[in-house]
Every structure is written in structure tokens, then in C-alpha cells.
Design an enzyme around this catalytic site. Structure first.
Site, PDB file in Angstrom:
ATOM      1  N   CYS A 122       0.822  -1.226   0.000  1.00 12.78           N
ATOM      2  CA  CYS A 122       0.000   0.000   0.000  1.00 12.78           C
ATOM      3  C   CYS A 122       0.851   1.269   0.000  1.00 12.78           C
ATOM      4  CB  CYS A 122      -0.929   0.018   1.201  1.00 12.78           C
ATOM      5  SG  CYS A 122      -1.992  -1.420   1.285  1.00 12.78           S
ATOM      6  N   HIS A 265      -3.417   7.068   2.308  1.00 13.79           N
ATOM      7  CA  HIS A 265      -3.862   5.728   1.934  1.00 13.79           C
ATOM      8  C   HIS A 265      -5.181   5.433   2.639  1.00 13.79           C
ATOM      9  CE1 HIS A 265      -4.206   1.556   1.217  1.00 13.79           C
ATOM     10  NE2 HIS A 265      -3.852   1.184   2.425  1.00 13.79           N
ATOM     11  N   ASN A 295     -10.411  -0.249  -0.011  1.00 10.22           N
ATOM     12  CA  ASN A 295      -8.961  -0.109   0.126  1.00 10.22           C
ATOM     13  C   ASN A 295      -8.323  -0.652  -1.169  1.00 10.22           C
ATOM     14  OD1 ASN A 295      -6.247  -0.636   0.647  1.00 10.22           O
ATOM     15  ND2 ASN A 295      -6.598  -1.260   2.763  1.00 10.22           N
TER      16      ASN A 295
HETATM   17  O1  UT7 Z   1      -4.111  -1.352   3.681  1.00  6.95           O
HETATM   18  C1  UT7 Z   1      -3.212  -1.744   4.650  1.00  6.95           C
HETATM   19  C2  UT7 Z   1      -3.492  -3.066   5.183  1.00  6.95           C
HETATM   20  N1  UT7 Z   1      -4.707  -3.321   5.878  1.00  6.95           N
HETATM   21  C3  UT7 Z   1      -5.351  -2.509   6.773  1.00  6.95           C
HETATM   22  O2  UT7 Z   1      -5.057  -1.373   6.952  1.00  6.95           O
HETATM   23  C4  UT7 Z   1      -6.442  -3.126   7.588  1.00  6.95           C
HETATM   24  C5  UT7 Z   1      -6.442  -2.609   9.002  1.00  6.95           C
HETATM   25  N2  UT7 Z   1      -7.430  -3.298   9.814  1.00  6.95           N
HETATM   26  C6  UT7 Z   1      -8.750  -3.030   9.764  1.00  6.95           C
HETATM   27  O3  UT7 Z   1      -9.189  -2.182   9.006  1.00  6.95           O
HETATM   28  C7  UT7 Z   1      -9.673  -3.747  10.724  1.00  6.95           C
HETATM   29  O4  UT7 Z   1      -8.870  -4.472  11.638  1.00  6.95           O
HETATM   30  C8  UT7 Z   1     -10.640  -4.745  10.028  1.00  6.95           C
HETATM   31  C9  UT7 Z   1     -11.682  -3.967   9.244  1.00  6.95           C
HETATM   32  C10 UT7 Z   1      -9.867  -5.650   9.077  1.00  6.95           C
HETATM   33  C11 UT7 Z   1     -11.353  -5.572  11.080  1.00  6.95           C
HETATM   34  O5  UT7 Z   1     -12.017  -4.718  12.012  1.00  6.95           O
HETATM   35  P1  UT7 Z   1     -11.793  -4.854  13.581  1.00  6.95           P
HETATM   36  O6  UT7 Z   1     -12.634  -3.840  14.228  1.00  6.95           O
HETATM   37  O7  UT7 Z   1     -10.315  -4.825  13.855  1.00  6.95           O
HETATM   38  O8  UT7 Z   1     -12.397  -6.284  13.870  1.00  6.95           O
HETATM   39  P2  UT7 Z   1     -11.701  -7.547  14.545  1.00  6.95           P
HETATM   40  O9  UT7 Z   1     -10.910  -8.284  13.519  1.00  6.95           O
HETATM   41  O10 UT7 Z   1     -11.029  -7.161  15.830  1.00  6.95           O
HETATM   42  O11 UT7 Z   1     -12.979  -8.397  14.925  1.00  6.95           O
HETATM   43  C12 UT7 Z   1     -13.943  -7.913  15.905  1.00  6.95           C
HETATM   44  C13 UT7 Z   1     -15.180  -8.781  15.815  1.00  6.95           C
HETATM   45  C14 UT7 Z   1     -14.880 -10.280  15.833  1.00  6.95           C
HETATM   46  O12 UT7 Z   1     -15.947 -10.927  16.519  1.00  6.95           O
HETATM   47  P3  UT7 Z   1     -15.794 -11.358  18.071  1.00  6.95           P
HETATM   48  O13 UT7 Z   1     -14.608 -12.278  18.087  1.00  6.95           O
HETATM   49  O14 UT7 Z   1     -15.570 -10.091  18.826  1.00  6.95           O
HETATM   50  O15 UT7 Z   1     -17.100 -12.026  18.357  1.00  6.95           O
HETATM   51  C15 UT7 Z   1     -14.923 -10.667  14.390  1.00  6.95           C
HETATM   52  O16 UT7 Z   1     -15.228 -12.022  14.175  1.00  6.95           O
HETATM   53  O17 UT7 Z   1     -15.860  -8.535  14.589  1.00  6.95           O
HETATM   54  C16 UT7 Z   1     -16.025  -9.779  13.873  1.00  6.95           C
HETATM   55  N3  UT7 Z   1     -15.903  -9.504  12.451  1.00  6.95           N
HETATM   56  C17 UT7 Z   1     -16.954  -9.320  11.645  1.00  6.95           C
HETATM   57  N4  UT7 Z   1     -18.268  -9.336  11.883  1.00  6.95           N
HETATM   58  C18 UT7 Z   1     -19.088  -9.079  10.840  1.00  6.95           C
HETATM   59  C19 UT7 Z   1     -14.756  -9.368  11.737  1.00  6.95           C
HETATM   60  N5  UT7 Z   1     -15.059  -9.090  10.456  1.00  6.95           N
HETATM   61  C20 UT7 Z   1     -16.421  -9.066  10.372  1.00  6.95           C
HETATM   62  C21 UT7 Z   1     -17.311  -8.815   9.322  1.00  6.95           C
HETATM   63  N6  UT7 Z   1     -18.632  -8.836   9.610  1.00  6.95           N
HETATM   64  N7  UT7 Z   1     -16.910  -8.548   8.069  1.00  6.95           N
END
Ligand code: UT7
Length: 338
Positions: A122, A265, A295
Site C-alpha cells: 500500500c 492511503h 482499500n
Molecule cells: O491497507 C493496509 C493493510 N490493511 C489494513 O489497513 C487493515 C487494518 N485493519 C482493519 O481495518 C480492521 O482491523 C478490520 C476492518 C480488518 C477488522 O475490524 P476490527 O474492528 O479490527 O475487527 P476484529 O478483527 O477485531 O474483529 C472484531 C469482531 C470479531 O468478533 P468477536 O470475536 O468479537 O465475536 C470478528 O469475528 O468482529 C467480527 N468480524 C466481523 N463481523 C461481521 C470481523 N469481520 C467481520 C465482518 N462482519 N466482516
């Protein structure tokens, strides 16, 4: 144009372009494919839809990038033969060889130009701005086309990817033409290029079982697909973004309010909003388009730049800070006097 001499040269952004594939992948489409909701995606990322290239119909990364470059050439009133060099910032070239930049050179008819790719995930376009600028400022080249293009959705298995990973990425391309000018005040005021090798395990695309980090069981079905530890990257980004802004301002001896535009970004709207609030910036100074495009990896910064240019929001005399972070891990900045 007569090229300015080495001692008196500056660098300007002479034209920009961008291109998005037509196929839309909305949150509703994703809801039909996996256990997620529109509300979760919008709240946690700000994304409503992204675009997906039809690779099977020939819509590959160099095709997207060539569209963007043709626009940038038109905007700069240049012909393909005016280009000395094409740098392709991409992590998703069609093939290991040739580079995306070489394919684009052929597609647009840039027969004089040297061409190579630069892969910093990125961060590629921002690193490329620093590299291209310094090649021009140093006198080696007069006119360089910088591409930022990626088709990460082809490395996404929507049925097996983690839900966090599957929802954020989209495809696209952007381009900027950088040219020598006889005003030495124009160009980069401060820049940085950073990397943390140990962070590679947070975003990678394995090709063979030996590519998996120690402690992660190799999975042949995951080969060829993005593996991302979203929350780890999120924490890294939320901490790094403000430090990157501070470091760049410090190098240029400027304050946050001295910058007219921050072009960042588009990884997650929450990361961008947190940075905006920390520095007390008005919404107009930090453009967010992730709601419409997702993204787009190396394409996100040049797509934002082109949107802002076409909206008439970028003017000579402005100070613009470009910022990105991503896989590698990598992060960097490029602060321009336009
Ligand atoms: O471009 C450079 C590289 N990438 C990035 O910059 C990505 C940076 N990271 C992010 O943007 C975020 O971490 C994500 C969008 C990828 C994920 O969001 P988050 O708030 O960090 O969620 P998490 O992975 O900590 O998950 C929190 C909860 C989990 O459930 P429990 O374990 O709390 O019950 C996940 O299973 O949200 C759940 N979850 C979802 N639920 C519905 C994760 N993804 C989803 C989804 N829909 N798509």
C-alpha cells in the site's frame, strides 16, 4: 520544453489520472457471500462498495493502469513519447516477468521510456513519489509517469478469507506525471520511507507451504490468497499514522495547520478519522473516498489525488502531504510544495 539545469530544477505534478473497473462489489453482495452485515462493514471501516476487476475478461492491472496513464498524459498535455521513465507501484503485477510498467509502456506506446515496478504494497505510490522526484531533481530524468495500481481481489477467496480481510479490498489504478520545472522551490519539502521486516507476518500472500510464518500451520488451500491480521495492522496504523505526520512536519519545520491537504492511503475510515481528530484538521483537509472504492492498496493515494484535482481542490502554491502504510510492513510520507 527546454529542461532546466540541474542546480535550478524543481519538480511539479503535471497531470493526474485514475481508473476504476466497472463491476461493483457492494456490501449487500458480500452479505450474500459470507456472515457479515452492511451495518458492521460501514461502522468498522466506512466502506459501502468497492470495485472488482474482471481478470477473466482481460481487465488486468496493467489495463487499469494504462487507462489511468492515458488520462494523466492528456491532463499534462503530453504524448507517450514524452515520457523518460514509467514506474509502476503495484504488488499485483500480471506476471513475475514482465513488469506491469513494461506492459503499460507497450499499451500506451511510450516507446522511449524506461520502465520498472516498485513493490511496497500500500505504500508503493508514496515511496514512488519520493524516488521519481529525486531522479528528476538530481537531473537524470525530466518526465516520469508514476502508476499506482492493484487488483488485490484476485488474491481473495471470499468463501475462506477471514471476514475482516474479505470486506476491505477493492481494485483500481491511478497515475501522476512528474516533470522538471525551472522553479527550484517546487517539489518535495520532506520525505520518509520506513519498513519493519518482522511485521511481514501481518499481511502476506503465501505461494507455497514453506511461506507460512513459524507457528502458523501451512495450508495449501490458502496459497495465492491474502492472509491478514487485521487488528494487528489496525493497531500499528493508528499508532504510526500520527507519528508519521509529526515526523514529516518536524523535518519541514511546519505545523499541522500549514498543510493544505493530507492525501492518505485509504485503509479504514476509522484510522483516517482518528488522525484527523488528533491534529484538529477540518474534514476538507483530509479526503476520504473509501466509502466508494474500498482499500485499493497502491492505487488509493493516486485515486484520491486525481479526484481532488478533478474537483478543483488542488492548486499551485499548496502544501500537500501524501501518507501511506501497508504490507511489509512499510510506511512513508512525501510532503510537496505544489
Ligand atoms: O491497507 C493496509 C493493510 N490493511 C489494513 O489497513 C487493515 C487494518 N485493519 C482493519 O481495518 C480492521 O482491523 C478490520 C476492518 C480488518 C477488522 O475490524 P476490527 O474492528 O479490527 O475487527 P476484529 O478483527 O477485531 O474483529 C472484531 C469482531 C470479531 O468478533 P468477536 O470475536 O468479537 O465475536 C470478528 O469475528 O468482529 C467480527 N468480524 C466481523 N463481523 C461481521 C470481523 N469481520 C467481520 C465482518 N462482519 N466482516
Amino acid at each position: 520544453m527546454t529542461a532546466p539545469g540541474r542546480a535550478s530544477r524543481g519538480v511539479r505534478i503535471a497531470g493526474t489520472g485514475s481508473y476504476l473497473p466497472e463491476q461493483r462489489l457492494t456490501n449487500a453482495d458480500l452479505v450474500a457471500m459470507m456472515d457479515t452485515t452492511d451495518e458492521w462493514i460501514v461502522q468498522r471501516t466506512g466502506i459501502r462498495e468497492r470495485r472488482r476487476a474482471r481478470i477473466d475478461q482481460g481487465e488486468s492491472v496493467s489495463v487499469l493502469a494504462a487507462h489511468a496513464l492515458r488520462q494523466a498524459l492528456d491532463a499534462a498535455h503530453l504524448r507517450p513519447d514524452d515520457l523518460d521513465l514509467i514506474i509502476g507501484a503495484t504488488m499485483t503485477p500480471e506476471m513475475e516477468c514482465p513488469t506491469c510498467a513494461c506492459l503499460v509502456a507497450e499499451a500506451v506506446g511510450a516507446s522511449r521510456a524506461g520502465a520498472f515496478d516498485l513493490n511496497a504494497a500500500c505504500s508503493g505510490f508514496v515511496f514512488g513519489l519520493n524516488v521519481a522526484h529525486d531522479l528528476i531533481r538530481g537531473g537524470a530524468y525530466n518526465t516520469i509517469a508514476l502508476l499506482g495500481a492493484d487488483t488485490l481481489t484476485r488474491h481473495m477467496n471470499y468463501s475462506t478469507a477471514g471476514r475482516g480481510t474479505a470486506i476491505i479490498f477493492g481494485d483500481g489504478a491511478g497515475a501522476a506525471i512528474l516533470r522538471a520545472t525551472d522553479d527550484p522551490a517546487l517539489g518535495i519539502l520532506a520525505q520518509s520511507i520506513h519498513a519493519s521486516g518482522p511485521g511481514w507476518k501481518d499481511i502476506y500472500i503465501p505461494h507455497r507451504p514453506t511461506d507460512f510464518p513459524s507457528g502458523t500451520p501451512p495450508d495449501a488451500n490458502a496459497c495465492g490468497y491474502v492472509s491478514m491480521n487485521g487488528s494487528s495492522v489496525f493497531k500499528f496504523a493508528v499508532g504510526t499514522f500520527p507519528k508519521l505526520i509529526e515526523e514529516t512536519l518536524h523535518k519541514a519545520n511546519l505545523g499541522p495547520a500549514d498543510i493544505d491537504l493530507y492525501i492518505c492511503h485509504q485503509s479504514n475510515a476509522r484510522i483516517l478519522t482518528a488522525a484527523r481528530e488528533k491534529f484538529g484538521l477540518p474534514e476538507s483537509k483530509l479526503h476520504i473516498n473509501i466509502d466508494r472504492v474500498g482499500n485499493t492498496v497502491g492505487a488509493s493515494v493516486p485515486i484520491c489525488l486525481d479526484e481532488l484535482v478533478r474537483d478543483g481542490r488542488v492548486h499551485p502554491g499548496m502544501k500537500v502531504m501524501f501518507l501511506a502504510f501497508g504490507g511489509g510492513l512499510t510506511w512513508g510520507s512525501s510532503l510537496w510544495q505544489l
